[in-house]
Scaffold this active site. Structure first.
Site, PDB file in Angstrom:
ATOM      1  N   ASP A 164      -7.326 -32.828 -19.704  1.00 26.09           N
ATOM      2  CA  ASP A 164      -8.059 -31.395 -20.068  1.00 26.09           C
ATOM      3  C   ASP A 164      -7.124 -29.984 -20.730  1.00 26.09           C
ATOM      4  O   ASP A 164      -7.384 -29.426 -20.757  1.00 26.09           O
ATOM      5  CB  ASP A 164      -7.725 -30.973 -18.673  1.00 26.09           C
ATOM      6  CG  ASP A 164      -8.877 -29.197 -18.497  1.00 26.09           C
ATOM      7  OD1 ASP A 164      -9.463 -29.524 -19.325  1.00 26.09           O
ATOM      8  OD2 ASP A 164      -8.829 -28.315 -17.416  1.00 26.09           O
ATOM      9  N   TYR A 472      -6.856 -28.743  -5.424  1.00 23.86           N
ATOM     10  CA  TYR A 472      -8.011 -27.669  -5.928  1.00 23.86           C
ATOM     11  C   TYR A 472      -8.871 -26.921  -4.742  1.00 23.86           C
ATOM     12  O   TYR A 472      -9.894 -26.439  -4.523  1.00 23.86           O
ATOM     13  CB  TYR A 472      -8.328 -27.520  -7.025  1.00 23.86           C
ATOM     14  CG  TYR A 472      -7.863 -27.812  -8.609  1.00 23.86           C
ATOM     15  CD1 TYR A 472      -7.709 -26.525  -8.998  1.00 23.86           C
ATOM     16  CD2 TYR A 472      -6.530 -28.807  -8.996  1.00 23.86           C
ATOM     17  CE1 TYR A 472      -6.317 -26.533  -9.962  1.00 23.86           C
ATOM     18  CE2 TYR A 472      -6.112 -28.749  -9.656  1.00 23.86           C
ATOM     19  CZ  TYR A 472      -5.751 -27.469 -10.404  1.00 23.86           C
ATOM     20  OH  TYR A 472      -5.134 -26.919 -11.297  1.00 23.86           O
ATOM     21  N   GLU A 509      -0.128 -27.877  -8.687  1.00 23.33           N
ATOM     22  CA  GLU A 509      -1.320 -27.106  -9.501  1.00 23.33           C
ATOM     23  C   GLU A 509      -1.795 -27.143  -7.769  1.00 23.33           C
ATOM     24  O   GLU A 509      -1.704 -27.731  -7.248  1.00 23.33           O
ATOM     25  CB  GLU A 509      -1.850 -28.480 -10.204  1.00 23.33           C
ATOM     26  CG  GLU A 509      -1.633 -28.436 -11.540  1.00 23.33           C
ATOM     27  CD  GLU A 509      -2.090 -29.811 -12.966  1.00 23.33           C
ATOM     28  OE1 GLU A 509      -4.607 -29.050 -11.875  1.00 23.33           O
ATOM     29  OE2 GLU A 509      -1.947 -30.314 -13.312  1.00 23.33           O
TER      30      GLU A 509
HETATM   31  C1  BDP Z   1      -5.695 -31.344 -13.133  1.00 23.93           C
HETATM   32  C2  BDP Z   1      -5.443 -31.273 -13.944  1.00 23.93           C
HETATM   33  C3  BDP Z   1      -4.768 -30.106 -15.474  1.00 23.93           C
HETATM   34  C4  BDP Z   1      -6.307 -29.490 -15.173  1.00 23.93           C
HETATM   35  C5  BDP Z   1      -6.950 -28.615 -14.011  1.00 23.93           C
HETATM   36  C6  BDP Z   1      -7.863 -28.459 -13.747  1.00 23.93           C
HETATM   37  O1  BDP Z   1      -3.556 -31.960 -14.065  1.00 23.93           O
HETATM   38  O2  BDP Z   1      -4.460 -30.682 -16.884  1.00 23.93           O
HETATM   39  O3  BDP Z   1      -6.212 -28.414 -16.244  1.00 23.93           O
HETATM   40  O4  BDP Z   1      -7.063 -29.715 -13.224  1.00 23.93           O
HETATM   41  O5  BDP Z   1      -9.181 -28.729 -13.863  1.00 23.93           O
HETATM   42  O6  BDP Z   1      -6.790 -31.787 -13.125  1.00 23.93           O
HETATM   43  O7  BDP Z   1      -7.645 -26.946 -14.556  1.00 23.93           O
END
Ligand code: BDP
Length: 602
Positions: A164, A472, A509
């Site tokens: 991404d 997420y 993340e």
């Molecule tokens: C994760 C990835 C990252 C993406 C992020 C997203 O590690 O590179 O930019 O999600 O979706 O899957 O923002």
């Protein structure tokens, strides 16, 4: 590979500036027509270092797939006696062939690590030569990151990939010429520890043609604090000043390699910087100098307006200023090794770094949803296969060879969000973890885990020292429903703690896409208010789990991506916009992080 450093025996000259540039008209036609053997037929100006994609106003340049040619004339410095002249390219994305006049002097695959060529025999001291670089931006199943070429209905060749961020290409880091004597220091490895107030420095030097090697340890003021003879050994530093998060104290191991005697005597001097510190994973903590460390910061990208992924000193310093303003103490080099200048600067400013290979997008499952790419198995003879694993191993070796002496690096991340749920994934990763441990027995190793690889499904966690989670909840899952997101996040954390009670957990993340300037009384997704609410929920949860030893939100700044229906002018999960304005959340997180910094002292 050693960094290029000037010393009493080494001179460096930069070849950065405006070069000639031309797209290869038809795949590899420039190669057939030997474009390196004469000035480019129809050149246009192109800055180095920079990605070429956003420099001109041409869509053709922006969307180019294939070779792009760079060229310039080079004045050869006067070379003393038997000195060697080395050409060094900090990174060319993703592959390069390099010529000095008509002679091919280097090829390199892998877009984020340096390579060199000894060009002494091909040039005339005091003369000039034509330097040509053919840059290939094509990705295949055997490159890192992987990708594949496709043809559109309209007949255009396009690059597809499973990660991404935009497939920027070009000469992304500085091009240097440097000299060293015929006797040359070719590698230095420094590992450190301490006993009470005494620093213990173990070193190993490789030197071509050296009859004798000696080292001096200099403190930050340049005063000698220790000395030893021999290509390998141990020295002790009395009253050592440790390298600590927030206080990047650096020593220099000045390596001397000598050959010959009397008139024939030559000496190479190489200054290798290092910091004295230890790293260890123990009882679900990551210890730096024996003390628990808590990561505050971000996953980042080398990405900015105009220059794309080209290294830029002003931007680098500004980004560190912003991170420090916010109270961050760390970042991950998501999703590839960053410029050597960045690693040096992190050492100096006492930032803690999770250093990642370019192994991103080894997961066709998530990417199929994100990019509309076809869903094929990740691991198969036709996709990620043994040859990919060899390329991956080479990237791990090259990364560790480049970055092993950086005190800022406390953890190797050998992949981001790969498929780790199949038996094939374990077969793929087990030997790679071993490669990392063999190259560097002193640092922990991890793989950044994807949301589908929950504790009940993940097949590689036991091979690794830490659990790194990209999650997420509230965005891709439970979109906008933070109450359910919190329940799911806690339930998953409970699962990890039960399964891996001795492993620290770092959130590498989390966070939603956020349009700067979009405010919403109801804090709905895409608004700045939702970003604040979602991150605050995560932080509340992290605070309840002693196993969580780090929060690196996604992302430091908004960044460019391939076009897609879920990307509005790129990925907008930044704490800052792409031009580095803070979003509302930046101030809220700043309060939290500064309070933590006050409490912990770093
Ligand atoms: C994760 C990835 C990252 C993406 C992020 C997203 O590690 O590179 O930019 O999600 O979706 O899957 O923002």
């Amino acid at each position: 590979m050693l960094a290029a450093r000037s010393s009493a025996s080494r001179d460096i000259r930069s070849l950065d500036g405006v070069w000639s540039f031309q797209l290869d008209p038809d795949q590899d036609a420039g190669l057939d027509q030997r474009w390196f053997a004469a000035p480019l037929p129809a050149p246009r100006p192109m800055p180095v270092p920079a990605s070429y994609n956003d420099i001109t106003t041409d869509t053709e340049v922006h969307d180019h797939v294939g070779l792009a040619w760079y060229q310039r004339e080079v004045q050869v410095p006067r070379i003393l006696g038997t000195d060697r002249l080395i050409l060094r390219l900090g990174s060319v994305t993703h592959a390069a062939t390099v010529w000095a006049d008509d002679v091919e002097v280097a090829t390199h695959t892998g877009g984020y690590l340096p390579f060199e060529a000894d060009i002494t025999e091909h040039v005339r001291p005091g003369g000039t030569f034509r330097l040509s670089v053919a840059v290939d931006n094509r990705l295949s199943w055997q490159t890192l990151p992987p990708g594949f070429l496709a043809t559109t209905a309209a007949g255009q060749t396009v690059q597809k990939y499973y990660h991404d961020f935009y497939n920027y290409a070009g000469i992304h880091r500085s091009v240097l010429l440097y000299t060293h004597p015929a006797v040359a220091v070719t590698d230095v490895t420094v590992t450190t520890g301490f006993e009470g107030a005494t620093g213990i420095v173990t070193y190993q030097v490789e030197a071509d043609g050296a009859a004798a090697v000696s080292v001096r340890v200099l403190d930050a003021e340049g005063t000698q604090v220790a000395q030893a003879d021999g290509a390998a050994g141990q020295v002790r530093i009395p009253d050592v000043t440790l390298w600590r998060p927030g206080a990047g104290y650096l020593y220099t191991l000045e390596v001397h390699a000598v050959a010959g005697q009397g008139e024939e005597r030559t000496e190479d001097v190489y200054p290798q910087r290092f910091g004295v510190r230890t790293v260890e994973v123990k009882d679900a903590q990551l210890l730096i100098n024996g003390e628990p460390f808590y990561f505050r910061g971000y996953g980042r990208h080398e990405d900015n307006l105009i220059r794309g992924k080209g290294h830029d000193t002003a931007l680098m310093v500004h980004d560190f200023e912003l991170m420090e303003w916010q109270g961050a103490n760390s970042f991950r080099t998501s999703h590839y090794p960053y410029a050597e200048e960045v690693m040096d600067y992190a050492d100096e400013r006492g930032f803690v770094v999770i250093d990642e290979t370019p192994a991103v997008g080894l997961n066709t499952g998530i990417a199929a949803g994100l990019t509309g790419a076809q869903a094929v198995p990740t691991f198969s003879p036709e996709t990620v296969n043994d040859a990919t694993r060899e390329a991956h191993a080479a990237q791990i070796r090259e990364l560790i060879a480049r970055d092993k002496n950086h005190p800022c690096v406390v953890l190797w991340s050998i992949a981001n969000e790969p498929d780790t749920t199949t038996p094939e994934s374990r077969e793929y990763f087990e030997p790679l973890v071993a490669v990392a441990r063999e190259c560097d027995p002193t640092r922990p190793v991890g793989i950044v885990n994807v949301i589908m690889a929950t504790p009940d499904k993940d097949k590689v966690w036991d091979l690794l020292d830490v659990v790194m989670l990209n999650r997420y909840y509230g965005w891709y899952v439970d979109t906008g429903d933070l109450a359910s997101a919190e329940k799911h996040l806690r339930a998953e954390l409970d699962g990890w703690v039960a399964m891996a009670p001795d492993k620290p957990i770092i959130f590498t993340e989390y966070g939603p896409d956020t349009m700067a300037g979009s405010r919403d009384l109801f804090a709905r997704p895409w608004s700045e208010d939702f970003q604040t609410a979602m991150l605050s929920m995560h932080h509340r949860v992290f605070d309840d789990y002693p196993h969580v030893v780090g929060e690196q939100m996604w992302n430091f700044a908004d960044f460019a991506t391939a076009v897609g229906i879920i990307r509005v002018g790129g990925n907008k999960k930044g704490m800052f916009t792409r031009s580095r304005e803070p979003k509302q959340n930046a101030f809220v997180v700043r309060e939290r992080w500064l309070a933590m910094r006050d409490r912990l002292g770093f």
